[in-house]
Design a protein around this motif. Structure first.
Motif, PDB file in Angstrom:
ATOM      1  N   GLN A  20       0.846  -1.186   0.000  1.00 14.67           N
ATOM      2  CA  GLN A  20       0.000   0.000   0.000  1.00 14.67           C
ATOM      3  C   GLN A  20       0.887   1.243   0.000  1.00 14.67           C
ATOM      4  O   GLN A  20       2.012   1.208   0.480  1.00 14.67           O
ATOM      5  CB  GLN A  20      -0.888   0.033   1.254  1.00 14.67           C
ATOM      6  CG  GLN A  20      -1.794  -1.155   1.405  1.00 14.67           C
ATOM      7  CD  GLN A  20      -2.965  -1.097   0.456  1.00 14.67           C
ATOM      8  OE1 GLN A  20      -3.504  -0.037   0.221  1.00 14.67           O
ATOM      9  NE2 GLN A  20      -3.346  -2.223  -0.101  1.00 14.67           N
ATOM     10  N   LYS A  29      -8.487   9.398  -1.743  1.00  9.43           N
ATOM     11  CA  LYS A  29      -8.617   8.157  -2.503  1.00  9.43           C
ATOM     12  C   LYS A  29      -9.903   8.227  -3.323  1.00  9.43           C
ATOM     13  O   LYS A  29     -11.001   8.044  -2.786  1.00  9.43           O
ATOM     14  CB  LYS A  29      -8.653   6.963  -1.558  1.00  9.43           C
ATOM     15  CG  LYS A  29      -8.687   5.642  -2.264  1.00  9.43           C
ATOM     16  CD  LYS A  29      -8.619   4.498  -1.280  1.00  9.43           C
ATOM     17  CE  LYS A  29      -8.661   3.178  -2.024  1.00  9.43           C
ATOM     18  NZ  LYS A  29      -8.529   2.055  -1.112  1.00  9.43           N
ATOM     19  N   LYS A  30      -9.766   8.530  -4.620  1.00  6.01           N
ATOM     20  CA  LYS A  30     -10.912   8.655  -5.516  1.00  6.01           C
ATOM     21  C   LYS A  30     -10.434   8.647  -6.962  1.00  6.01           C
ATOM     22  O   LYS A  30      -9.247   8.597  -7.229  1.00  6.01           O
ATOM     23  CB  LYS A  30     -11.680   9.946  -5.238  1.00  6.01           C
ATOM     24  CG  LYS A  30     -10.912  11.206  -5.601  1.00  6.01           C
ATOM     25  CD  LYS A  30     -11.783  12.436  -5.464  1.00  6.01           C
ATOM     26  CE  LYS A  30     -11.113  13.607  -6.179  1.00  6.01           C
ATOM     27  NZ  LYS A  30     -12.046  14.614  -6.585  1.00  6.01           N
ATOM     28  N   TRP A  83      -8.468   5.164  -9.185  1.00  3.18           N
ATOM     29  CA  TRP A  83      -7.581   5.264  -8.026  1.00  3.18           C
ATOM     30  C   TRP A  83      -6.344   4.382  -8.169  1.00  3.18           C
ATOM     31  O   TRP A  83      -5.244   4.782  -7.797  1.00  3.18           O
ATOM     32  CB  TRP A  83      -8.326   4.928  -6.734  1.00  3.18           C
ATOM     33  CG  TRP A  83      -7.380   4.912  -5.569  1.00  3.18           C
ATOM     34  CD1 TRP A  83      -6.994   3.830  -4.837  1.00  3.18           C
ATOM     35  CD2 TRP A  83      -6.657   6.030  -5.046  1.00  3.18           C
ATOM     36  NE1 TRP A  83      -6.081   4.205  -3.878  1.00  3.18           N
ATOM     37  CE2 TRP A  83      -5.851   5.556  -3.986  1.00  3.18           C
ATOM     38  CE3 TRP A  83      -6.603   7.382  -5.369  1.00  3.18           C
ATOM     39  CZ2 TRP A  83      -5.015   6.390  -3.248  1.00  3.18           C
ATOM     40  CZ3 TRP A  83      -5.767   8.220  -4.626  1.00  3.18           C
ATOM     41  CH2 TRP A  83      -4.984   7.717  -3.583  1.00  3.18           C
ATOM     42  N   GLU A  87      -2.496   5.581  -7.752  1.00  2.00           N
ATOM     43  CA  GLU A  87      -1.505   4.954  -6.869  1.00  2.00           C
ATOM     44  C   GLU A  87      -0.203   4.675  -7.617  1.00  2.00           C
ATOM     45  O   GLU A  87       0.881   4.905  -7.090  1.00  2.00           O
ATOM     46  CB  GLU A  87      -2.043   3.648  -6.294  1.00  2.00           C
ATOM     47  CG  GLU A  87      -3.064   3.820  -5.217  1.00  2.00           C
ATOM     48  CD  GLU A  87      -3.509   2.496  -4.622  1.00  2.00           C
ATOM     49  OE1 GLU A  87      -3.417   2.374  -3.391  1.00  2.00           O
ATOM     50  OE2 GLU A  87      -3.925   1.608  -5.376  1.00  2.00           O
TER      51      GLU A  87
END
Length: 108
Positions: A20, A29-30, A83, A87
């Motif tokens: 993570q 977070k979207k 998302w 990341e």
């Protein structure tokens, strides 16, 4: 990691033991529009199109990031990043709140 970030760009950071991103990230977070994410990375830029072009250039200069984004099988004409793509972008380019953000030097 292989590639080093060009001068003036982020060094990639590592994922934690759970694969993570660092929990201290300030980004929500979207799903992000490409221009929206680009403006987060390039807040000094007044024009969203210019910011989007800068982000696209950073992505295109990083073959590992390009390969990671291609695994999602979303076309380059998509108007947003899911998302999981965000990341990957943060993994390879660093978090948007890190400095220095941009470079005006040509990368060879």
């Amino acid at each position: 990691m292989g590639l080093k970030a060009p001068k003036g760009m982020f060094e990639p950071f590592k994922l934690n033991e759970n694969n993570q991103l660092n929990q201290t990230t300030m980004i929500e977070k979207k799903r992000y529009g490409k221009a929206e994410l680009a403006m987060i990375y390039f807040p000094e830029t007044d024009d969203p199109d210019v910011a989007r072009n800068h982000l696209r250039d950073w992505i295109n200069r990083n073959p590992e990031l390009l390969a990671a984004l291609r695994k999602f099988r979303r076309g380059k004409f998509m108007k947003d990043f899911i998302w999981e793509e965000v990341e990957q972008i943060m993994y390879y380019l660093g978090e948007p709140n890190e400095k220095p953000m941009i470079t005006h030097e040509k990368v060879r």
